[in-house]
Design an enzyme around this catalytic site. Structure first.
Site, PDB file in Angstrom:
ATOM      1  N   LYS A  52      46.559  42.883  49.722  1.00  0.00           N
ATOM      2  CA  LYS A  52      47.038  41.998  50.796  1.00  0.00           C
ATOM      3  C   LYS A  52      48.177  41.105  50.293  1.00  0.00           C
ATOM      4  O   LYS A  52      49.179  40.910  50.981  1.00  0.00           O
ATOM      5  CB  LYS A  52      45.882  41.151  51.338  1.00  0.00           C
ATOM      6  CG  LYS A  52      44.922  41.960  52.211  1.00  0.00           C
ATOM      7  CD  LYS A  52      43.603  41.248  52.473  1.00  0.00           C
ATOM      8  CE  LYS A  52      42.665  42.184  53.243  1.00  0.00           C
ATOM      9  NZ  LYS A  52      41.314  41.620  53.434  1.00  0.00           N
ATOM     10  N   GLN A  96      37.716  36.353  52.443  1.00  0.00           N
ATOM     11  CA  GLN A  96      37.344  37.738  52.136  1.00  0.00           C
ATOM     12  C   GLN A  96      35.825  37.896  52.125  1.00  0.00           C
ATOM     13  O   GLN A  96      35.120  37.159  51.442  1.00  0.00           O
ATOM     14  CB  GLN A  96      37.946  38.156  50.782  1.00  0.00           C
ATOM     15  CG  GLN A  96      37.706  39.608  50.407  1.00  0.00           C
ATOM     16  CD  GLN A  96      38.433  40.589  51.316  1.00  0.00           C
ATOM     17  OE1 GLN A  96      39.550  40.363  51.743  1.00  0.00           O
ATOM     18  NE2 GLN A  96      37.776  41.694  51.618  1.00  0.00           N
ATOM     19  N   ASP A 119      41.925  37.605  60.832  1.00  0.00           N
ATOM     20  CA  ASP A 119      40.989  38.736  60.677  1.00  0.00           C
ATOM     21  C   ASP A 119      40.367  39.124  62.012  1.00  0.00           C
ATOM     22  O   ASP A 119      39.772  40.194  62.147  1.00  0.00           O
ATOM     23  CB  ASP A 119      39.863  38.362  59.685  1.00  0.00           C
ATOM     24  CG  ASP A 119      40.038  39.036  58.330  1.00  0.00           C
ATOM     25  OD1 ASP A 119      40.771  40.053  58.264  1.00  0.00           O
ATOM     26  OD2 ASP A 119      39.444  38.568  57.345  1.00  0.00           O
TER      27      ASP A 119
END
Length: 292
Positions: A52, A96, A119
């Site tokens: 990422k 995460q 997200d």
């Protein structure tokens, strides 16, 4: 049989994003800024976060990585989330997953400002998705939609079977494939561990999306001739011949299923790269304040 090349498509999308960012910055606009919080040292999470950060560079974004050891308290993590919510320079951020057992993932997700939730996990974004309002769409389903779009795969009126009902892939995927859009307009069946006649359901699918996390689950006898197969699974299976000691294995037994398909995604190099690119697309939208 056409191999769906997620890697090539993701590179193309990143170049498109980079061109747009360059234009924004040239006009005196703000460079989009993505932050990521990583707790502990989970191998898969480390790999994803590194990818990422690298993708941010390619897209011309500013990126910040915030690391904690796995013994960080829930309180401290939530305080950092609140800090990022309040930071005007951060356009979007992610925490995460998975998180250590002593931290409530749901509490963390709900604490993130939904306007920065790139997200797409916050209940407000999930709710907006379910009724077809603009929102940040969960990265993996969004990446799959992009592949279907770019390969011009017909979905209207097709029977789409989704294996798996997770909040991250299965459920949002079903909502996207049902909505009045292109891709979309499919007749959707969601199967899971309690489904009866799973094989029969799969055999009837024009489009089969496997997202169960069970290596090599889908075999040739489960797939009809000419089906489109999207393999979301990425499980690390031990492999002594590899330098890393493992190989990434999908939910589909690729070698025997591929010859029957009209289109199929490989693992790796299919859905995975698209997941990261979808996060970049959401970050660009956040930077432009295009949704909220």
């Amino acid at each position: 049989m056409t191999l769906i090349d997620g890697k090539a498509v993701s590179e193309q999308v990143k170049q498109e994003i980079a061109a747009e960012v360059a234009e924004i910055v040239a006009k005196g606009g703000k460079r989009p800024h993505l932050a990521a919080i990583l707790v502990g040292h989970d191998g898969g999470s480390e790999t994803y976060v590194a990818a990422k950060v690298k993708a941010c560079e390619v897209c011309g974004f500013k990126s910040t990585l915030i690391r904690y050891e796995s013994d960080v308290t829930e309180e401290e993590l939530l305080a950092k989330v609140q800090e990022l919510n309040a930071d005007p320079d951060v356009d979007g951020f992610i925490v995460q997953l998975p998180l250590p057992a002593h931290i409530s993932e749901q509490k963390v997700i709900e604490t993130i400002d939904y306007r920065k939730d790139v997200d797409g996990f916050h209940p407000i974004n999930v709710g907006r998705l379910s009724i077809g309002l603009p929102c940040y769409i969960s990265a993996t389903p969004n990446g799959i939609m992009e592949l279907l779009r770019r390969y011009q795969i017909e979905t209207k009126g097709k029977k789409c079977v989704i294996l798996g009902r997770s909040n991250i892939v299965g459920k949002p995927m079903a909502m996207l494939m049902m909505q009045k859009a292109c891709p979309g307009d499919a007749t959707v069946t969601v199967c899971h561990s309690r489904s009866k006649d799973l094989v029969k359901e799969c055999q009837e699918a024009d489009i089969l999306i496997a997202a169960m996390g069970q290596p090599n689950f889908v075999t040739a006898d489960m797939v009809k001739e000419g089906a489109v197969v999207i393999d979301v699974g990425t499980t690390r299976v031990p492999d002594a011949t590899k330098k890393s000691g493992f190989k990434l294995t999908g939910d589909v037994k690729f070698d025997e299923v591929a010859p029957k398909c009209s289109y199929i995604t490989p693992v790796p190099g299919g859905v995975g790269p698209m997941t990261i690119v979808s996060l970049m697309k959401n970050t660009l939208l956040a930077g432009k304040k295009a949704i909220y």
